[in-house]
Design a protein around this motif. Structure first.
Motif, short mmCIF file in Angstrom:
data_model
loop_
_atom_site.label_atom_id
_atom_site.label_comp_id
_atom_site.label_asym_id
_atom_site.label_seq_id
_atom_site.Cartn_x
_atom_site.Cartn_y
_atom_site.Cartn_z
N LEU A 16 1.29 11.22 2.40
CA LEU A 16 2.30 11.35 3.54
C LEU A 16 3.84 11.35 3.34
O LEU A 16 4.25 10.67 2.31
CB LEU A 16 2.04 10.14 4.59
N VAL A 17 4.46 12.30 3.96
CA VAL A 17 5.87 12.46 3.27
C VAL A 17 6.72 11.74 4.18
O VAL A 17 7.43 12.34 5.17
CB VAL A 17 6.09 13.95 3.33
N TYR A 18 6.63 10.51 4.03
CA TYR A 18 7.24 9.46 5.10
C TYR A 18 7.45 7.95 4.42
O TYR A 18 6.75 7.67 3.78
CB TYR A 18 6.35 9.47 6.31
N SER A 19 8.34 7.23 4.86
CA SER A 19 8.94 6.19 4.36
C SER A 19 8.70 5.09 5.38
O SER A 19 9.09 3.90 4.82
CB SER A 19 10.23 6.28 3.76
N GLY A 20 8.24 5.23 6.36
CA GLY A 20 8.13 4.14 7.42
C GLY A 20 6.79 3.51 7.37
O GLY A 20 6.00 3.71 6.62
N ASN A 21 6.19 3.05 8.56
CA ASN A 21 4.85 2.74 8.90
C ASN A 21 4.00 3.63 8.90
O ASN A 21 4.17 4.71 9.52
CB ASN A 21 4.73 1.73 10.30
N PHE A 22 2.78 3.39 8.09
CA PHE A 22 1.86 4.89 8.03
C PHE A 22 0.40 4.00 8.22
O PHE A 22 0.24 2.95 7.93
CB PHE A 22 2.06 5.19 6.65
N LEU A 23 -0.37 4.99 8.55
CA LEU A 23 -1.80 4.71 8.33
C LEU A 23 -2.64 5.48 7.77
O LEU A 23 -2.38 6.75 7.82
CB LEU A 23 -2.40 4.20 9.87
N ALA A 24 -3.46 5.33 6.71
CA ALA A 24 -4.38 6.28 5.88
C ALA A 24 -5.69 5.86 6.23
O ALA A 24 -5.84 4.63 5.72
CB ALA A 24 -3.81 6.43 4.56
N GLN A 25 -6.45 6.46 6.74
CA GLN A 25 -7.95 5.98 7.24
C GLN A 25 -9.01 6.95 7.22
O GLN A 25 -8.87 8.12 7.16
CB GLN A 25 -7.66 5.53 8.71
N ALA A 26 -10.25 6.40 6.55
CA ALA A 26 -11.08 6.88 6.31
C ALA A 26 -12.27 6.58 7.36
O ALA A 26 -12.59 5.37 6.99
CB ALA A 26 -11.82 7.15 4.89
N VAL B 216 0.05 10.06 -7.73
CA VAL B 216 0.63 11.24 -6.91
C VAL B 216 2.10 11.67 -7.47
O VAL B 216 2.63 12.80 -7.20
CB VAL B 216 1.02 10.33 -5.46
N TYR B 217 2.83 10.72 -7.91
CA TYR B 217 4.25 11.02 -8.17
C TYR B 217 4.54 11.52 -9.48
O TYR B 217 4.13 10.99 -10.58
CB TYR B 217 5.05 9.86 -7.90
N PRO B 218 5.55 12.40 -9.67
CA PRO B 218 5.85 13.12 -11.11
C PRO B 218 6.67 12.27 -11.94
O PRO B 218 7.49 11.51 -11.32
CB PRO B 218 6.64 14.68 -10.74
N LEU B 219 6.60 12.34 -13.31
CA LEU B 219 7.33 11.64 -14.06
C LEU B 219 8.80 11.66 -13.96
O LEU B 219 9.81 10.59 -14.13
CB LEU B 219 6.94 11.75 -15.63
N SER B 220 9.18 12.72 -13.49
CA SER B 220 10.82 12.99 -13.18
C SER B 220 11.35 12.06 -12.22
O SER B 220 12.46 11.72 -12.23
CB SER B 220 10.95 14.27 -12.76
N ASP C 248 8.00 6.44 -2.21
CA ASP C 248 7.01 7.58 -1.37
C ASP C 248 7.59 8.73 -1.43
O ASP C 248 8.69 9.29 -1.92
CB ASP C 248 6.71 7.02 0.17
N ALA C 249 6.85 9.62 -0.86
CA ALA C 249 7.11 11.19 -1.06
C ALA C 249 8.33 11.38 -0.08
O ALA C 249 9.06 12.41 -0.43
CB ALA C 249 5.90 12.20 -0.59
N GLY C 250 8.54 10.44 1.06
CA GLY C 250 9.71 10.94 1.76
C GLY C 250 10.87 10.49 1.07
O GLY C 250 11.97 11.67 1.00
N HIS D 178 0.81 -1.24 -0.19
CA HIS D 178 -0.05 -0.11 0.07
C HIS D 178 0.64 1.12 -0.06
O HIS D 178 1.93 1.30 0.79
CB HIS D 178 -0.81 -0.01 1.00
N ASN D 179 0.35 2.35 -1.00
CA ASN D 179 1.23 3.55 -0.77
C ASN D 179 0.74 4.48 0.38
O ASN D 179 -0.43 4.39 0.59
CB ASN D 179 1.07 4.18 -2.08
N PRO D 180 1.60 5.28 0.84
CA PRO D 180 0.99 6.25 2.02
C PRO D 180 0.36 7.16 1.06
O PRO D 180 0.57 8.50 1.15
CB PRO D 180 2.27 6.66 2.75
N PHE D 181 -0.91 6.87 0.76
CA PHE D 181 -1.75 7.95 -0.22
C PHE D 181 -3.21 7.35 0.20
O PHE D 181 -3.41 6.19 -0.08
CB PHE D 181 -1.15 7.89 -1.38
N LEU D 182 -4.11 8.33 0.00
CA LEU D 182 -5.62 8.24 -0.03
C LEU D 182 -6.32 9.11 -0.64
O LEU D 182 -5.85 10.40 -0.36
CB LEU D 182 -6.14 7.90 1.48
N ALA D 183 -7.05 9.02 -1.57
CA ALA D 183 -7.76 10.19 -2.45
C ALA D 183 -9.29 9.82 -2.25
O ALA D 183 -9.74 8.68 -1.90
CB ALA D 183 -7.24 10.01 -3.94
#
Ligand code: DGJ
Length: 741
Positions: free
Chosen positions: A251-261, A565-569, A534-536, A228-233
């Motif tokens: 989330l600008v982070y590379s470790g354990n994350f939670l994205a929840q609705a 989320v992430y740009p082609l660059s 990830d963004a981190g 899962h990527n640290p992202f939710l839309a």
């Protein structure tokens, strides 16, 4: 960009396109009002607060049967009020109580944006690019200060949030849960969109309806994960790629994350994002500070693609940083899929020599060059060249590669060790493990305890030795297993909940040190492909290896999903050999190139094994990419046809001023006697005339026609291939160049 209604205590962040509003309740807690399309800055908005008397409700004040946190929309909810939804914050004092009440103390508006110490974060280059609102809250009982930070950007429709905790009390506090953001939306009439998958099929687009209860994604692997990527839309049901409301939370982070609705039973939707509370706690001693990672919230009323473009603009220019941020990325060739561990210097020079002949600029030596590394059972941790393979060491090889006229890059897996290595023999206590208990391996390797500074220092010393002596322009930073049995023998019992986070801080610290020491080094992140995409990571490594699956057809989906989320660059994408190593598929070399152009382009095969015709194609591809790479990296990316939904994948890169576009159309399986097809384009100027050029067609049309009627796609699927062009076959891809006349 930030206005404060002092009388009503309403804060309004507004950049002319989006608004974010919250207020101070009578109780001193913060209530959320609105996030979405811009609202009038002069308005009064307290009437947006919804409350009603409802049975079986717990109320805040005696005599008042209306005011309950269970129903009020909150801004940063704490555990231990009358709110029964999941909180953003839970702390525990020495008395065991987990009740917390943070009340408003004051605010400060700051020009620009402050960095987050030790953590990756978006930034500004000039003060007026963003404005930051800091809200000071306090739990008086515990003497805990909580600073909520909100930065709104002038040119991008995004708000970046983080939270800082300062223990001004006299006793230790345990932070059990500290989300980076929380927002209570007034209705739940949305679908959630997540990017989920597994190794080699990362970031597939999954959409589901929201229902009462939870929807979410998380990682407890120590890395943000393939799964899962640290992202939710969030999107409305009728939102498309190009129209309708879409919210993105990253989330600008590379470790354990939670994205929840979480949808409650009154259709109020609480979205939160941050460090995964599972396995996390932070012991905050008197005088200590803890800062959460940054969460970025984007709003767009131009559909999901509109949301993605906002992320791309922000992450490309104000998250990625350093020497390589705006530079043209070198076309690279990597030897991994061609040789695996089995090579000697002579093979590599032949491999690189052919690449040079084709115009490739950077040769990357992958795994296998160090210690006794002839398979994946040994050697990790011993970052010294294997002299049987490389008699002149990395110094000698890098000089020879540079003499060929190419740059040299090198693979590392800094966070890992094999037990069969000198490093482990010297430091058996450096791995993550509970002393006396067994520890699992992944790919025969163990995770170094990066929560410990001395461990990070020992790895840095070895890397520094090589990077300072050899001519190394690029490193590929790999990470091939997740953390299990998380424990650090260097920390006391009460700090064991900190290890996952401290580990990632150690990874960031090593990156930061390398960047400071070698500012022109290009770092590509990798974690068995996209296990930590990830963004981190983007803050340290401006590009990342998207996936270990290099098959062009599989990559259609993986790159398509990644682009949410992430740009082609930042998307490392390579042409690899056929049959493909992962799926055994044979695809035309043109298709492999066309798909890989949409990223940081390169090759992953031995060019000496191609025939002359294929070599000519490679030369043309390298030339095409070099000519277009600046535009590809900086253009606006439009998703046109989803490979998750049909037999075609199509996307477009358009110059933001509408002067040109590049369209890639891939038909996955050949069709018989199919429909005529048109593809409406985006991002062009209605009244401008364009020339359209592809391998088979050449015509002129106005922008409005191309966006309304659409680009005419050549149809080679009639079942009567009479021109011998080879157009009727599986996995066919075409590029259309659209240029304003
Ligand atoms: C996993 C990476 O994703 C591959 O590209 C390659 O570098 C291998 N590791 C090497 O072990």
């Amino acid at each position: 960009m930030i206005t404060v209604n002092e009388k009503e205590k309403v804060f309004h962040l507004n950049n002319g396109r989006i608004s974010y509003l919250f207020y101070v309740m009578e109780s001193g807690q913060l209530g959320h009002l609105y996030f979405g399309k811009v609202l009038n800055p002069g308005g009064s908005y307290l009437h947006m607060v919804e409350k009603a008397h409802r049975p079986m409700t717990t109320y805040i004040n005696e005599g008042d049967l209306y005011t309950s946190y269970e129903h009020l929309r909150q801004e940063y909810p704490c555990y231990g009020t009358s709110d029964y939804r999941y909180p953003a914050l839970e702390i525990q004092g020495g008395d065991g109580s987990r009740i917390c009440r943070i009340e408003y103390q004051g605010y400060e508006i700051i020009k620009g944006k402050k960095p987050l110490s030790g953590l990756p974060a978006t930034y500004t280059e000039e003060e007026d690019e963003a404005a930051t609102l800091e809200i000071r809250m306090k739990d008086a009982w515990r003497n805990l200060e909580v600073i909520l930070s909100y930065s709104i950007f002038r040119d991008v429709d995004a708000i970046a949030r983080s939270v800082k905790f300062v223990n001004n009390g006299k006793e230790d506090l345990m932070i059990n849960r500290a989300m980076s953001m929380s927002v209570d939306m007034p209705d739940a009439d949305y679908q959630s969109l997540q990017l989920s998958g597994a190794w080699a099929r990362e970031r597939a687009v999954k959409v589901r309806d929201l229902e009462p209860g939870f929807t979410g994604v998380s990682s407890m692997r120590g890395n943000s994960s393939h799964q899962h990527n640290p992202f939710l839309a969030l999107k409305r049901k009728n939102t498309t790629e190009s129209s309708g409301e879409a919210y993105g939370f990253s989330l600008v982070y590379s470790g354990n994350f939670l994205a929840q609705a979480e949808v409650d039973n009154y259709q109020v939707l609480r979205v939160m994002l941050g460090i995964n509370p599972f396995g996390f706690s932070w012991n905050l001693e008197p005088g200590e500070t803890f800062v959460t990672p940054e969460a970025v919230m984007v709003y767009s009323d131009e559909g999901l693609n509109g949301m993605s473009i906002q992320f791309h603009r922000l992450y490309r220019k104000r998250l990625a940083r350093g020497f390589w941020r705006d530079k043209e990325r070198p076309v690279l060739i990597n030897n991994w899929e061609a040789t695996q561990f089995d090579y000697v210097e002579e093979d590599l020079l032949k491999f690189a020599g052919k690449a040079k002949e084709c115009g490739i600029e950077l040769f990357v030596l992958d795994d296998g060059w160090f210690g006794e590394r002839n398979d994946d059972k040994r050697g990790l941790g011993d970052w010294k060249a294997n002299r049987e393979k490389l008699p002149g060491g990395i110094e000698g090889l890098s000089e020879k590669i540079e003499a060929l006229g190419m740059k040299f890059g090198l693979w590392f897996e800094p966070e890992m060790v094999n037990k069969d290595s000198d490093f482990f023999r010297q430091h058996p206590d450096y791995i993550i493990q509970t002393p006396g208990r067994s520890v699992s391996h992944g790919r025969n390797q163990f995770v170094l305890d990066f929560s410990r500074k001395e461990v990070v220092d020992a790895v840095y010393e070895q890397m520094y030795e090589l990077l300072s002596k050899a001519k190394i322009s690029y490193i590929k930073w790999d990470m091939n297993r997740s953390i299990s049995e998380c424990y650090s023998s260097a920390y006391p019992a009460k700090r064991q909940g900190e290890i996952f986070h401290r580990y990632i801080l150690g990874v960031y610290a090593l990156h930061e040190r390398l960047i400071k020491e070698f500012p022109e080094l290009l770092i590509e992140s990798c974690s068995s492909g996209g296990g930590r995409f990830d963004a981190g990571m983007l803050y340290y490594a401006p590009q990342g290896w998207v996936s270990d699956d290099s098959d062009a057809v599989e990559r259609l989906k993986i790159q398509y999903g990644t682009s949410f989320v992430y740009p082609l660059s930042c998307m490392g994408a390579h042409v690899s050999a056929c049959p493909n190593e992962q799926v055994g598929r044979r695809t035309p070399i043109e298709t492999r190139g066309n798909v890989a152009y949409t990223g940081a382009f390169g090759y992953e095969l031995d060019l000496n094994k191609l025939n002359n015709e294929e070599i000519e194609v490679v030369k043309e591809q390298v030339e095409f990419y070099r000519k277009n790479r600046k535009f590809i990296a900086a253009g606006d990316f439009y998703r046109l046809l989803s490979p998750f939904e049909g037999n075609f994948a199509a996307w477009e890169i358009a110059e933001p001023d509408g002067s040109r576009a590049l369209v890639t159309v891939t038909r996955i399986l050949s069709e018989i006697n199919g429909a005529y097809r048109r593809l409406p384009l985006r991002g062009l100027l209605k009244n401008r005339k364009y020339h359209i050029q592809s391998k088979y067609i050449s015509y002129d049309a106005y922008g409005d026609e191309l966006m309304q009627f659409g680009l005419m796609l050549e149809d080679k699927s009639s079942g009567q291939v009479i021109d011998g062009s080879g157009g009727c076959q599986d996995f066919l891809s075409l590029i259309y160049e659209i240029s304003a006349k």
